[in-house]
Motif scaffolding. Structure first.
Motif, PDB file in Angstrom:
ATOM      1  N   GLY A 192       0.810  -1.201   0.000  1.00  0.00           N
ATOM      2  CA  GLY A 192       0.000   0.000   0.000  1.00  0.00           C
ATOM      3  C   GLY A 192       0.851   1.261   0.000  1.00  0.00           C
ATOM      4  N   PHE A 193       2.181   1.123  -0.164  1.00  0.00           N
ATOM      5  CA  PHE A 193       3.093   2.259  -0.195  1.00  0.00           C
ATOM      6  C   PHE A 193       3.141   2.829  -1.613  1.00  0.00           C
ATOM      7  N   ALA A 194       3.078   4.148  -1.720  1.00  0.00           N
ATOM      8  CA  ALA A 194       2.989   4.800  -3.025  1.00  0.00           C
ATOM      9  C   ALA A 194       4.184   4.505  -3.916  1.00  0.00           C
ATOM     10  N   GLY A 195       5.353   4.314  -3.340  1.00  0.00           N
ATOM     11  CA  GLY A 195       6.545   4.114  -4.147  1.00  0.00           C
ATOM     12  C   GLY A 195       6.735   2.718  -4.689  1.00  0.00           C
ATOM     13  N   ASP A 196       5.884   1.767  -4.287  1.00  0.00           N
ATOM     14  CA  ASP A 196       6.065   0.361  -4.688  1.00  0.00           C
ATOM     15  C   ASP A 196       5.212   0.056  -5.920  1.00  0.00           C
ATOM     16  N   ALA A 197       5.561   0.703  -7.036  1.00  0.00           N
ATOM     17  CA  ALA A 197       4.709   0.652  -8.221  1.00  0.00           C
ATOM     18  C   ALA A 197       4.619  -0.735  -8.834  1.00  0.00           C
ATOM     19  N   ASP A 198       5.646  -1.566  -8.658  1.00  0.00           N
ATOM     20  CA  ASP A 198       5.640  -2.885  -9.292  1.00  0.00           C
ATOM     21  C   ASP A 198       4.950  -3.958  -8.451  1.00  0.00           C
ATOM     22  N   ALA A 199       4.550  -3.611  -7.226  1.00  0.00           N
ATOM     23  CA  ALA A 199       3.897  -4.575  -6.342  1.00  0.00           C
ATOM     24  C   ALA A 199       2.393  -4.599  -6.595  1.00  0.00           C
ATOM     25  N   LEU A 200       1.763  -5.715  -6.256  1.00  0.00           N
ATOM     26  CA  LEU A 200       0.304  -5.769  -6.265  1.00  0.00           C
ATOM     27  C   LEU A 200      -0.240  -4.800  -5.215  1.00  0.00           C
ATOM     28  N   PRO A 201      -1.331  -4.091  -5.503  1.00  0.00           N
ATOM     29  CA  PRO A 201      -1.807  -3.064  -4.568  1.00  0.00           C
ATOM     30  C   PRO A 201      -2.512  -3.653  -3.357  1.00  0.00           C
ATOM     31  N   LEU A 202      -2.282  -3.013  -2.208  1.00  0.00           N
ATOM     32  CA  LEU A 202      -2.988  -3.304  -0.968  1.00  0.00           C
ATOM     33  C   LEU A 202      -3.721  -2.050  -0.506  1.00  0.00           C
ATOM     34  N   ARG A 203      -4.858  -2.243   0.125  1.00  0.00           N
ATOM     35  CA  ARG A 203      -5.599  -1.121   0.713  1.00  0.00           C
ATOM     36  C   ARG A 203      -5.239  -0.977   2.192  1.00  0.00           C
ATOM     37  N   ALA A 204      -3.958  -1.021   2.445  1.00  0.00           N
ATOM     38  CA  ALA A 204      -3.446  -0.923   3.805  1.00  0.00           C
ATOM     39  C   ALA A 204      -2.049  -0.329   3.743  1.00  0.00           C
ATOM     40  N   ASN A 205      -1.679   0.344   4.815  1.00  0.00           N
ATOM     41  CA  ASN A 205      -0.339   0.918   4.926  1.00  0.00           C
ATOM     42  C   ASN A 205       0.623  -0.198   5.333  1.00  0.00           C
ATOM     43  N   ALA A 206       0.809  -1.131   4.412  1.00  0.00           N
ATOM     44  CA  ALA A 206       1.515  -2.378   4.713  1.00  0.00           C
ATOM     45  C   ALA A 206       2.261  -2.851   3.483  1.00  0.00           C
ATOM     46  N   ARG A 207       3.203  -3.748   3.741  1.00  0.00           N
ATOM     47  CA  ARG A 207       3.966  -4.370   2.660  1.00  0.00           C
ATOM     48  C   ARG A 207       4.089  -5.862   2.914  1.00  0.00           C
ATOM     49  N   VAL A 208       4.051  -6.644   1.844  1.00  0.00           N
ATOM     50  CA  VAL A 208       4.475  -8.037   1.849  1.00  0.00           C
ATOM     51  C   VAL A 208       5.676  -8.118   0.926  1.00  0.00           C
ATOM     52  N   LEU A 209       6.803  -8.621   1.436  1.00  0.00           N
ATOM     53  CA  LEU A 209       8.048  -8.643   0.680  1.00  0.00           C
ATOM     54  C   LEU A 209       8.587 -10.058   0.575  1.00  0.00           C
ATOM     55  N   GLY A 210       9.356 -10.308  -0.464  1.00  0.00           N
ATOM     56  CA  GLY A 210       9.999 -11.591  -0.639  1.00  0.00           C
ATOM     57  C   GLY A 210      11.472 -11.426  -0.934  1.00  0.00           C
ATOM     58  N   ALA A 211      12.260 -12.434  -0.576  1.00  0.00           N
ATOM     59  CA  ALA A 211      13.685 -12.456  -0.879  1.00  0.00           C
ATOM     60  C   ALA A 211      14.139 -13.898  -1.020  1.00  0.00           C
TER      61      ALA A 211
END
Length: 233
Positions: free
Chosen positions: A149-168
């Motif tokens: 849900g962060f504005a700068g994460d344009a390549d991620a699937l959108p969330l309606r939350a101020n949250a991130r799911v990340l992978g490595a």
């Protein structure tokens, strides 16, 4: 603060076609001290038998992220969305005002997924579904936003939350860092491979509930595949 939650201490149930492990209270498993972690409400580690799955059922007001670890999951919902998400890829369903969906393993082999639920910032809104591939090479040696849900994460699937799911993905001996902002909570699971998180050993499928840590340093003791959630408290 980092609390290790060993895989063998997780709740769960084996339904035959579904062997489910719950990092937080869910369905018939209730632990009053594991009701969620900030805005993270559910993290299920599901093993789904071939030619089986979840029949149509409804949801509302929840961000539901499915990370496919092995095999594939096939989605269908009452909005007409259909899709097949394979290992390493991600789908996101924003349930909004309400959606009915089914998730099936139509494959000849077992499917393994992480299902992650995050409480949205606001209730309501039209329900949506989407999926996209995230090749493991793009996540090699670093954390990459998969859903955000962060504005700068344009390549991620959108969330309606101020949250991130990340992978490595890390090879044995490699490491990756992630800065955790003040007041944020994080939860980390290695889908495969043992790691050290800020000096604490975690084996595959252990959970780590994290708060008040300004930076996360992950070192791979074995080849590892990581999923990290960053949420408001």
């Amino acid at each position: 603060m980092i609390e290790r939650r060993p895989f063998d201490t997780l709740g769960g149930a084996n339904h035959g076609w579904l062997d489910a492990k719950h990092h937080f209270s869910f369905a018939g498993y209730h632990d009053p001290v594991r009701m969620g972690w900030g805005a993270l409400r559910v993290w299920n580690d599901d093993t789904i038998a071939p030619r089986s799955g979840f029949p149509p059922h409804p949801h509302a007001d929840m961000e539901i992220i499915t990370y496919v670890r092995e095999g594939a999951i096939s989605h269908r919902d009452n909005l007409g969305n259909e899709g097949r998400t394979v290992a390493g890829d991600v789908q996101v369903m924003s349930a909004g005002t309400g959606i009915t969906h089914a998730e099936y393993n139509l494959e000849p082999d077992t499917t393994r997924i992480f299902q992650i639920w995050i409480v949205p910032d606001r209730r309501g809104g039209a329900p949506t579904w989407g999926a996209r591939p995230f090749p493991s090479g793009e996540r090699a040696g670093r954390f990459v936003p998969l859903a955000s849900g962060f504005a700068g994460d344009a390549d991620a699937l959108p969330l309606r939350a101020n949250a991130r799911v990340l992978g490595a993905t890390l090879r044995a001996g490699e490491h990756a860092d992630y800065p955790l902002a003040a007041g944020r909570y994080a939860y980390l699971v290695s889908a495969r491979g043992a790691i050290e998180l800020n000096g604490m050993r975690l084996d595959a499928r252990d959970g780590a509930a994290i708060s008040d840590e300004p930076s996360l340093h992950v070192a791979a003791l074995e080849d590892a595949e990581l999923v990290l959630v960053d949420v408001p408290a």
